[in-house]
Design a protein around this motif. Structure first.
Motif, PDB file in Angstrom:
ATOM      1  N   LYS A 198      29.578  46.917  37.406  1.00 52.88           N
ATOM      2  CA  LYS A 198      30.353  46.673  36.186  1.00 52.88           C
ATOM      3  C   LYS A 198      31.422  45.611  36.421  1.00 52.88           C
ATOM      4  CE  LYS A 198      31.380  49.489  32.976  1.00 52.88           C
ATOM      5  NZ  LYS A 198      31.760  50.588  32.087  1.00 52.88           N
ATOM      6  N   GLU A 199      32.023  45.660  37.611  1.00 52.18           N
ATOM      7  CA  GLU A 199      32.983  44.626  37.993  1.00 52.18           C
ATOM      8  C   GLU A 199      32.330  43.254  37.918  1.00 52.18           C
ATOM      9  OE1 GLU A 199      36.290  44.354  39.210  1.00 52.18           O
ATOM     10  OE2 GLU A 199      36.307  46.258  38.098  1.00 52.18           O
ATOM     11  N   LYS A 200      31.130  43.215  38.413  1.00 55.90           N
ATOM     12  CA  LYS A 200      30.401  41.959  38.455  1.00 55.90           C
ATOM     13  C   LYS A 200      30.137  41.448  37.034  1.00 55.90           C
ATOM     14  CE  LYS A 200      26.742  39.742  40.996  1.00 55.90           C
ATOM     15  NZ  LYS A 200      25.822  39.864  42.106  1.00 55.90           N
ATOM     16  N   LEU A 201      29.741  42.346  36.154  1.00 54.29           N
ATOM     17  CA  LEU A 201      29.500  41.961  34.765  1.00 54.29           C
ATOM     18  C   LEU A 201      30.780  41.418  34.122  1.00 54.29           C
ATOM     19  CD1 LEU A 201      27.217  44.839  33.402  1.00 54.29           C
ATOM     20  CD2 LEU A 201      26.586  42.462  33.882  1.00 54.29           C
ATOM     21  N   LYS A 202      31.881  42.095  34.447  1.00 50.60           N
ATOM     22  CA  LYS A 202      33.166  41.680  33.890  1.00 50.60           C
ATOM     23  C   LYS A 202      33.464  40.232  34.285  1.00 50.60           C
ATOM     24  CE  LYS A 202      36.994  44.102  35.010  1.00 50.60           C
ATOM     25  NZ  LYS A 202      37.607  45.364  35.399  1.00 50.60           N
ATOM     26  N   LEU A 203      33.211  39.946  35.558  1.00 49.68           N
ATOM     27  CA  LEU A 203      33.476  38.613  36.077  1.00 49.68           C
ATOM     28  C   LEU A 203      32.589  37.574  35.401  1.00 49.68           C
ATOM     29  CD1 LEU A 203      35.471  37.903  38.304  1.00 49.68           C
ATOM     30  CD2 LEU A 203      33.563  37.764  39.891  1.00 49.68           C
ATOM     31  N   MET A 204      31.383  37.982  35.049  1.00 47.29           N
ATOM     32  CA  MET A 204      30.450  37.028  34.460  1.00 47.29           C
ATOM     33  C   MET A 204      30.857  36.595  33.056  1.00 47.29           C
ATOM     34  SD  MET A 204      26.932  38.528  36.048  1.00 47.29           S
ATOM     35  CE  MET A 204      25.843  37.933  34.765  1.00 47.29           C
ATOM     36  N   LEU A 205      31.780  37.328  32.461  1.00 52.77           N
ATOM     37  CA  LEU A 205      32.263  36.920  31.142  1.00 52.77           C
ATOM     38  C   LEU A 205      33.322  35.828  31.244  1.00 52.77           C
ATOM     39  CD1 LEU A 205      32.605  40.456  29.529  1.00 52.77           C
ATOM     40  CD2 LEU A 205      30.736  38.804  29.235  1.00 52.77           C
ATOM     41  N   LYS A 206      33.819  35.612  32.468  1.00 50.79           N
ATOM     42  CA  LYS A 206      34.876  34.611  32.659  1.00 50.79           C
ATOM     43  C   LYS A 206      34.261  33.269  33.053  1.00 50.79           C
ATOM     44  CE  LYS A 206      38.144  37.868  32.719  1.00 50.79           C
ATOM     45  NZ  LYS A 206      39.328  37.932  31.887  1.00 50.79           N
ATOM     46  N   LYS A 207      35.138  32.247  33.066  1.00 48.33           N
ATOM     47  CA  LYS A 207      34.678  30.924  33.520  1.00 48.33           C
ATOM     48  C   LYS A 207      35.625  30.378  34.576  1.00 48.33           C
ATOM     49  CE  LYS A 207      31.788  28.948  29.972  1.00 48.33           C
ATOM     50  NZ  LYS A 207      31.251  30.234  29.612  1.00 48.33           N
ATOM     51  N   SER A 208      35.067  29.536  35.437  1.00 51.28           N
ATOM     52  CA  SER A 208      35.879  28.856  36.444  1.00 51.28           C
ATOM     53  C   SER A 208      35.638  27.353  36.317  1.00 51.28           C
ATOM     54  CB  SER A 208      35.479  29.317  37.845  1.00 51.28           C
ATOM     55  OG  SER A 208      35.794  30.664  38.030  1.00 51.28           O
ATOM     56  N   PRO A 209      36.576  26.543  36.841  1.00 49.01           N
ATOM     57  CA  PRO A 209      36.380  25.091  36.758  1.00 49.01           C
ATOM     58  C   PRO A 209      35.150  24.669  37.554  1.00 49.01           C
ATOM     59  CG  PRO A 209      38.616  25.633  37.449  1.00 49.01           C
ATOM     60  CD  PRO A 209      37.842  26.900  37.485  1.00 49.01           C
ATOM     61  N   ALA A 210      34.309  23.861  36.942  1.00 50.70           N
ATOM     62  CA  ALA A 210      33.143  23.343  37.652  1.00 50.70           C
ATOM     63  C   ALA A 210      33.568  22.134  38.479  1.00 50.70           C
ATOM     64  CB  ALA A 210      32.070  22.944  36.653  1.00 50.70           C
ATOM     65  N   CYS A 211      33.319  22.160  39.762  1.00 50.16           N
ATOM     66  CA  CYS A 211      33.748  21.064  40.643  1.00 50.16           C
ATOM     67  C   CYS A 211      32.544  20.486  41.376  1.00 50.16           C
ATOM     68  CB  CYS A 211      34.773  21.567  41.645  1.00 50.16           C
ATOM     69  SG  CYS A 211      36.288  22.143  40.876  1.00 50.16           S
TER      70      CYS A 211
END
Ligand code: ADP
Ligand code: MG
Length: 733
Positions: A236-249
């Motif tokens: 569930k933690e993992k799913l939560k993280l997948m809703l977020k975004k990070s800067p693409a580098c």
């Protein structure tokens, strides 16, 4: 109305004293009580005649009979109360003795029928039953409804004042009354698929099993369930993280080539593979959550430096965190060096210091201007301790957090980085502690793993030797020889001061006579003349005393220094630098050097009281040497000659592979030996389950399947509730 969530203080049998004691086991409600499972069982299920019991000297038996005599007597040793009784059945009788339970005569009277389970022993006057478990029955032959005897009897892990007998006495009526209120928590389809016992029956059978295979079936169900909850939690933690975004580098391949060309060595294939996986992750907007795992000395830092370089060249910032100031300072130096030709500003923030480097030069700056630089994006890579991610520290555009020598982000750090934010940094943790596969699939199941599974080519295998007490001298001679050749020596002590010196201090304070406080055996020849007091034989050596002895008597010509946790940071830093440069020959230290310290010129690691450390930890110590092309050595001293200890240390001699050693630790010492597992608060059944890869895989697949269908567990309210309760209990790090 009493129900499952009723606090135990409202139960008639549980007084205030017990409420307090039970709280220590985490038992607060009726439900907690029912879910407090036994640690093991006594098999008193076979009831035999007294006549045949008399033939079984030395064995534990269960018999039934009528009491013909019972009285308290005085033992030959006056201080021990003794209750003597005789019981008989149709054709025989046997004497019974209880120790220290004088109150028994109040509840067991002449003519009462009893069921007793205990050891058949021999005393002057003959055969007797020694301190048996007992309970009253209505007649001989009764075997319904026994609780403490005449069955498979649950034994709970007891703490002072809460006995298994008491727990049985309280739990059994609660089971009768409330077990039907327990709602099934596992999904129907899982129960069917694996043919698990339904929860109510499983709870019964765990406490009062009909047979051992019933107990096993019940255990299997709860092992599954607990691991399943861990899996759900992590996924569930993992799913939560997948809703977020990070800067693409995006990665700049030419730049990376330029970087690797600038190194004084070639990257190993493993390093390349891991670096590539990380750099590819950083190109995506999906937040990276990766664990870089590699044995000590496998070269994780340079891989992290590549990730940092890529982020910085994409005009974003990196926070690089180390667990200690020593390590933060070391990383600051290493990373600054590695990146010096790439026009990158590296900064360091620890408790008191703030520094920056620009084009290879280092400047001290105030914390305030450090924060300013960070906030307006002038610092690209910030290195420090955990203090880097706090409200008082503001980054302009943080895109990557690297955590060294840590398995994962602590709950708070992670929440701080993620909560309420849409754009979050990528996360990279690095650890040298090998993670057995079962753990990788459970507690670390939300992280992607990268493994550096080879050592740089120039390394020689560290020679590991268990040193027998008589060989200490030879070891000293060897050290002298190595130091003469310019090599460095670590000595690790499990403690700073010895018991003897503490006693000495106490005694001196008390009456001025240091000898009065300690008696016991002495080994003066081992401890030198200048000590007022000698060490008891089995005491492990302690840092401060050994410093005195080694620097004055054994190695008067060598440069010896101490390093331990309580020292001030600048002092530690200076010592590490001096040692690195070769201005210190022998560094005596507590386990503070365990993680990460890189001193290639060190070739000897000596560990005192080696039995005090886990195999993985010893392997970490050993990893402090063998970091160059010179032959290195690890000397293990121990004060514990037991076989178990021998076996463990031998494992270390035989294996140079952190994974194997972690698995060995798991095998020899159990899952509790694994890093952190004790603090995590994982329930016992799950702990045992953690040694079973098949079970782990099954629970993982089941959790994935369920969350795939119903990510919010809307259709499984009971499971959802259990998960919520579970989350408050466990806390991984
Ligand atoms: P760890 O993985 O334990 O953190 P470090 O990153 O501190 O290891 O690296 C250990 C030492 O090995 C350092 O001195 C580093 O410069 C060196 N090193 C790293 N990679 C290589 C390599 N491929 N070949 C030779 N030496 C290397
Ligand atoms: Mg390291």
């Amino acid at each position: 109305m009493i129900n499952l969530s009723t606090p135990i203080q409202e139960l008639p049998k549980v007084g205030a004293v017990y409420v307090k004691k039970l709280k220590k086991f985490g038992i607060k409600t009726v439900q907690d009580m029912l879910f407090y499972f036994p640690a093991r069982y006594d098999d008193f299920s076979e009831i035999i005649s007294i006549k045949s019991a008399r033939q079984k000297l030395g064995e534990t038996v269960c018999v039934q009979g009528q009491i013909t005599e019972i009285e308290n007597t005085n033992t030959f040793k006056k201080y021990m109360a003794m209750t003597e009784a005789v019981i008989q059945d149709d054709n025989s009788e046997i004497k019974v003795i209880w120790f220290n339970q004088p109150y028994l005569v109040k509840s067991l009277k002449e003519d009462d029928f009893v069921c007793l389970a205990g050891k058949v022993s021999l005393y002057k006057e003959g055969i007797f039953l020694n301190n048996p478990s007992y309970e009253r029955i209505n007649e001989i032959g009764e075997n319904e409804e026994l609780t403490h005897t005449g069955r498979i009897v649950p034994v709970y892990s007891e703490t002072r004042g809460v006995t298994s007998r008491w727990l049985r006495y309280v739990i059994k009526p609660l089971l009768y009354r409330f077990v039907e209120q327990i709602q099934e928590s596992l999904p129907e389809e899982i129960i069917k698929k694996y043919k698990f016992l339904p929860i109510q029956e499983a709870v019964w059978q765990l406490h009062f099993p009909s047979t051992f295979s019933h107990a096993d079936a019940a255990k299997a169900r709860f092992s599954f369930e607990e691991l399943f909850l861990i899996q759900l939690n992590v996924l569930k933690e993992k799913l939560k993280l997948m809703l977020k975004k990070s800067p693409a580098c995006p990665m700049d391949a030419a730049l990376m080539k330029k970087f690797t060309d600038s190194l004084p060595f070639l990257l190993t294939d493993s390093q390349k593979k891991c670096a590539f996986a990380i750099l590819k992750d950083l190109e995506k907007t999906a937040p990276m959550s990766r664990l870089l795992e590699g044995d000590v000395g496998s070269g994780k830092t340079v891989v992290a430096a590549m990730a940092a370089l890529s982020i910085a060249k994409n005009s974003h910032q990196v926070a690089f965190m180390a667990p200690t100031e020593i390590l933060a300072k070391q990383h600051f130096k290493t990373i600054s060096d590695l990146l010096k030709d790439f026009d990158i500003k590296v900064g360091m923030l620890t408790g008191k210091d703030a520094r920056i480097t620009k084009d290879g030069e280092t400047f001290e700056i105030s914390k305030k201007s450090f924060n300013g630089d960070l906030e307006n994006g002038q610092i690209d890579v910030a290195i420090g301790t955990h203090s880097l991610i706090q409200k008082t520290v503001t980054f302009k555009n943080l895109a990557l957090v690297i955590l060294d020598e840590q398995h994962r982000f602590g709950v708070e750090q992670r929440d701080y980085l993620i909560k309420g934010k849409k754009l979050i940094p990528h996360l990279l943790s690095m650890t040298a502690t090998p993670i057995p596969r079962t753990l990788a699939l459970t507690v670390y199941g939300d992280l992607d793993l990268s493994l550096i599974d080879e050592m740089p080519k120039n390394r020689k295998k560290v020679k590991t030797i268990i040193v027998e007490p008589g060989q200490r001298k030879e070891t000293h001679e060897f050290i002298k020889k190595e130091v003469k050749e310019g090599k460095g020596v670590f000595v690790i002590y499990p403690k700073i001061e010895s018991q003897a010196s503490k006693l000495k201090e106490a005694a001196t304070k008390a009456d001025g006579d240091p000898f009065s406080a300690v008696s016991g055996s002495f080994v003066p020849q081992n401890y030198g003349f200048n000590s007022l007091l000698s060490l008891p034989v089995n005491e492990v050596k302690a840092l401060k005393e050994e410093y005195e002895r080694l620097s004055k008597e054994v190695f008067p010509d060598l440069r010896i220094t101490m390093l331990y946790g309580k020292m001030k940071a600048p002092e530690k830093e200076r010592i590490m630098l001096d040692f690195k440069k070769g201005e210190i020959d022998i560094l005596l230290s507590t386990s503070v050097v365990e993680v990460g310290v890189d001193v290639p010129r060190a070739t000897i690691m000596m560990v005192e009281g080696a039995e005090r450390f886990g195999l993985s930890q010893l392997h970490q110590f050993r990893g402090r040497v063998g970091r160059s092309d010179m032959q290195s050595y690890c000397f293990l001293f121990t004060t514990d000659p037991s076989m178990l200890n021998r076996k463990r240390l031998k494992a270390l001699v035989e294996s140079n592979n952190g994974f194997e050693l972690a698995e060995k630790d798991l095998e020899i010492r159990g899952p509790g030996s694994l890093y952190g597992t004790q603090q995590w608060g994982i329930p016992d059944m799950a702990m045992q389950g953690l040694t079973n890869i098949f079970l782990v895989e099954k629970t993982r697949a089941a959790a994935k399947e369920l969350l795939g269908k119903d990510p919010e567990l809307k259709n499984y309210p009971e499971l959802k509730e259990r998960l919520k309760q579970f989350q408050t209990k466990i806390h991984f790090e």
